[in-house]
Write an enzyme that holds these catalytic residues in place. Structure first.
Site, mmCIF file in Angstrom:
data_model
loop_
_atom_site.group_PDB
_atom_site.id
_atom_site.type_symbol
_atom_site.label_atom_id
_atom_site.label_comp_id
_atom_site.label_asym_id
_atom_site.label_seq_id
_atom_site.Cartn_x
_atom_site.Cartn_y
_atom_site.Cartn_z
ATOM 1 N N GLY A 28 0.812 -1.224 0.000
ATOM 2 C CA GLY A 28 0.000 0.000 0.000
ATOM 3 C C GLY A 28 0.839 1.264 0.000
ATOM 4 O O GLY A 28 0.579 2.187 0.766
ATOM 5 N N ALA A 29 1.833 1.297 -0.902
ATOM 6 C CA ALA A 29 2.813 2.398 -0.821
ATOM 7 C C ALA A 29 2.730 3.385 -1.981
ATOM 8 O O ALA A 29 3.675 4.138 -2.214
ATOM 9 C CB ALA A 29 4.221 1.829 -0.715
ATOM 10 N N ARG A 55 0.972 5.942 -1.973
ATOM 11 C CA ARG A 55 0.822 7.278 -1.385
ATOM 12 C C ARG A 55 1.008 7.184 0.144
ATOM 13 O O ARG A 55 1.233 6.101 0.682
ATOM 14 C CB ARG A 55 -0.549 7.872 -1.718
ATOM 15 C CG ARG A 55 -1.681 7.120 -1.033
ATOM 16 C CD ARG A 55 -3.040 7.704 -1.340
ATOM 17 N NE ARG A 55 -3.994 7.327 -0.311
ATOM 18 C CZ ARG A 55 -5.298 7.491 -0.393
ATOM 19 N NH1 ARG A 55 -5.822 8.002 -1.492
ATOM 20 N NH2 ARG A 55 -6.085 7.148 0.599
ATOM 21 N N ASN A 89 -4.012 -6.870 -4.506
ATOM 22 C CA ASN A 89 -4.865 -6.663 -3.344
ATOM 23 C C ASN A 89 -4.298 -7.462 -2.178
ATOM 24 O O ASN A 89 -4.377 -8.686 -2.161
ATOM 25 C CB ASN A 89 -6.302 -7.105 -3.672
ATOM 26 C CG ASN A 89 -7.254 -6.820 -2.527
ATOM 27 O OD1 ASN A 89 -6.819 -6.531 -1.403
ATOM 28 N ND2 ASN A 89 -8.541 -6.881 -2.795
ATOM 29 N N ASN A 148 1.886 -2.283 5.468
ATOM 30 C CA ASN A 148 1.388 -0.923 5.656
ATOM 31 C C ASN A 148 -0.029 -0.709 5.137
ATOM 32 O O ASN A 148 -0.731 0.183 5.616
ATOM 33 C CB ASN A 148 2.351 0.047 4.945
ATOM 34 C CG ASN A 148 1.791 1.445 4.852
ATOM 35 O OD1 ASN A 148 1.790 2.189 5.832
ATOM 36 N ND2 ASN A 148 1.264 1.814 3.674
ATOM 37 N N SER A 208 -1.473 1.138 15.113
ATOM 38 C CA SER A 208 -2.004 2.477 15.387
ATOM 39 C C SER A 208 -2.132 2.623 16.897
ATOM 40 O O SER A 208 -2.296 1.615 17.608
ATOM 41 C CB SER A 208 -3.392 2.633 14.747
ATOM 42 O OG SER A 208 -4.060 3.760 15.306
ATOM 43 N N TYR A 267 -11.438 -1.047 13.196
ATOM 44 C CA TYR A 267 -10.075 -0.575 12.917
ATOM 45 C C TYR A 267 -9.165 -0.842 14.116
ATOM 46 O O TYR A 267 -8.044 -1.351 13.968
ATOM 47 C CB TYR A 267 -10.143 0.921 12.594
ATOM 48 C CG TYR A 267 -8.834 1.558 12.200
ATOM 49 C CD1 TYR A 267 -8.322 1.407 10.904
ATOM 50 C CD2 TYR A 267 -8.103 2.320 13.103
ATOM 51 C CE1 TYR A 267 -7.122 1.999 10.539
ATOM 52 C CE2 TYR A 267 -6.908 2.924 12.743
ATOM 53 C CZ TYR A 267 -6.422 2.761 11.460
ATOM 54 O OH TYR A 267 -5.236 3.355 11.103
ATOM 55 N N ALA A 294 -9.503 -3.026 16.507
ATOM 56 C CA ALA A 294 -9.280 -4.472 16.674
ATOM 57 C C ALA A 294 -8.259 -4.970 15.657
ATOM 58 O O ALA A 294 -7.380 -5.780 15.979
ATOM 59 C CB ALA A 294 -10.601 -5.229 16.525
ATOM 60 N N LYS A 343 -5.857 -3.277 14.361
ATOM 61 C CA LYS A 343 -4.524 -2.758 14.701
ATOM 62 C C LYS A 343 -3.966 -3.435 15.951
ATOM 63 O O LYS A 343 -2.761 -3.627 16.072
ATOM 64 C CB LYS A 343 -4.579 -1.237 14.857
ATOM 65 C CG LYS A 343 -4.925 -0.503 13.555
ATOM 66 C CD LYS A 343 -3.959 -0.869 12.451
ATOM 67 C CE LYS A 343 -4.116 -0.010 11.202
ATOM 68 N NZ LYS A 343 -3.184 -0.394 10.138
ATOM 69 N N ILE A 358 -1.514 11.168 12.033
ATOM 70 C CA ILE A 358 -0.543 11.505 10.976
ATOM 71 C C ILE A 358 -1.296 12.152 9.827
ATOM 72 O O ILE A 358 -2.351 11.665 9.412
ATOM 73 C CB ILE A 358 0.195 10.228 10.478
ATOM 74 C CG1 ILE A 358 0.762 9.411 11.651
ATOM 75 C CG2 ILE A 358 1.286 10.600 9.471
ATOM 76 C CD1 ILE A 358 1.830 10.074 12.486
#
Ligand code: NAI
Length: 248
Positions: A13-14, A16, A64, A91, A143, A156, A158, A160, A189
Site C-alpha cells: 500500500g505504498a 501514497r 490486493n 502498511n 495504530s 479498525y 481491533a 490494529k 498523521i
C-alpha cells in the site's frame, strides 16, 4: 553507504501516504524497493521514478493485499525480480468507521481483511524466503488506537491490536531464525486517510498531543528505517508509538 544498502524492501500500500514516505526513505538509505498497491496508475509510476532517482531498483506491483493467493503470487514475482526480501512493511490499511450499533458485517470484514489478514498473507509468503536468508525484519503498521481502543473505530482498533499481537508472536516464533518483527503505532498523521476527518475531530486530537502538532509521514518513516536497519538488530517484539507523546 546507506543504512539499508544492499537490502530489498517490500512495502504494501505504498502508492501514497505513509507507505510512500517509507519507500522513499528506504530508497534514500540504499534499499531496493518493491511496493504494492491496489492499482499501479500514473501516480504510482511517478513514485517508481522518484524511488529510482536514488539510484536503486524500484518496481510497483498491482495487488490486493487482502487476498491470500494474490499476496503469494506477488511475493513470488518480487522474489524472482529482486533475488531477496530482507524487509517487509505491512502498511496497507483502510478505515470504515462507525459505532458498533450501526456497524455492518461488511464494514467489519473489510477492515479486518485489508488491515490484518493482509499482514498474515505477506508474512506467510515472505518468511520462508527470510528463513532461507537467515535474516529479515518485519514491520507491522498498527495504530495508537490498537493500543488504547477508540469509540467509533471498533473494527479498525481491533485490526490494529491484531497487528501488534501478530508482530509479537512472529518475533517469538522466528527469532531463532534471525527474523525480527515489530509494530509501529502512529498517532494522528497527516495523510489522505486523515484529511477527510472533520475539523472538530482534528481539533480534539490536537488537544491530546503534547508536541502540539499532527505527525508527518516522514516521522513514521524515520522510525520504520530504524526498525528495518541493523541499528535495531537487538529489537524485536516491540511496539513503538509515533504519536507526539499523545495521552489518549
Ligand atoms: P492512505 O489511505 O493514505 O494510504 C493507504 C494506501 O494503502 C493507499 O495507497 C491504498 O490504495 C492502499 N491500500 C488500501 N487497501 C489496499 C489493499 N487491499 N491492498 C493493497 N493496498 C491497499 O493511508 P495512510 O494514512 O498512509 O496509512 C498507512 C497505514 O498507516 C495504514 O495501515 C493506516 O491504518 C496506518 N495508520 C495511519 C494513521 C494516520 O493518522 N494517517 C495513524 C495510524 C496508523
Amino acid at each position: 553507504m546507506g543504512l539499508l544498502t544492499g537490502k530489498t524492501a517490500v512495502v504494501t500500500g505504498a502508492a501514497r501516504g505513509i507507505g510512500k514516505a517509507i519507500a522513499l526513505k528506504y530508497a534514500s538509505e540504499g534499499a531496493n524497493i518493491a511496493f504494492t498497491d491496489l492499482i499501479i496508475d500514473e501516480n504510482a509510476e511517478n513514485t517508481v521514478k522518484e524511488l529510482e532517482a536514488f539510484g536503486v531498483k524500484a518496481k510497483g506491483y498491482a495487488s490486493n493485499a487482502a487476498v491470500f493467493e494474490e499476496a503469494a503470487r506477488v511475493v513470488a514475482e518480487i522474489h524472482k525480480d529482486f533475488g531477496s526480501i530482507d524487509i517487509l512493511v505491512n502498511n496497507a490499511g483502510i478505515t470504515r468507521d462507525g459505532l458498533m450499533m450501526r456497524m455492518s458485517e461488511q464494514q467489519w470484514d473489510m477492515v479486518i481483511n485489508v488491515n490484518l489478514k493482509s499482514a498474515f498473507n505477506f508474512i506467510h509468503a515472505c518468511t520462508p524466503i527470510m528463513m532461507r536468508q537467515k535474516q529479515g525484519s518485519i514491520i507491522n503498521m498498527a495504530s495508537v488506537v490498537g493500543v488504547h481502543g477508540n469509540a467509533g473505530q471498533a473494527n479498525y482498533a481491533a485490526s490494529k491490536a491484531g497487528m501488534i499481537a501478530l508482530a509479537k508472536s512472529i518475533a517469538q516464533e522466528l527469532g531463532s531464525r534471525g527474523i525480527r518483527a515489530n509494530a509501529i503505532a502512529p498517532g494522528f498523521i497527516m495523510t489522505d486517510m486523515t484529511a477527510s476527518l472533520s475539523e472538530e475531530v482534528k481539533t480534539e486530537w490536537a488537544k491530546k498531543i503534547p508536541l502540539r502538532r499532527g505527525g508527518t509521514p516522514q516521522d513514521v518513516a524515520d522510525v520504520a528505517t530504524f526498525l528495518a536497519s541493523d541499528l535495531s538488530s537487538y529489537v524485536s517484539g516491540q511496539v513503538i508509538q509515533v504519536d507526539g507523546g499523545m495521552n489518549m
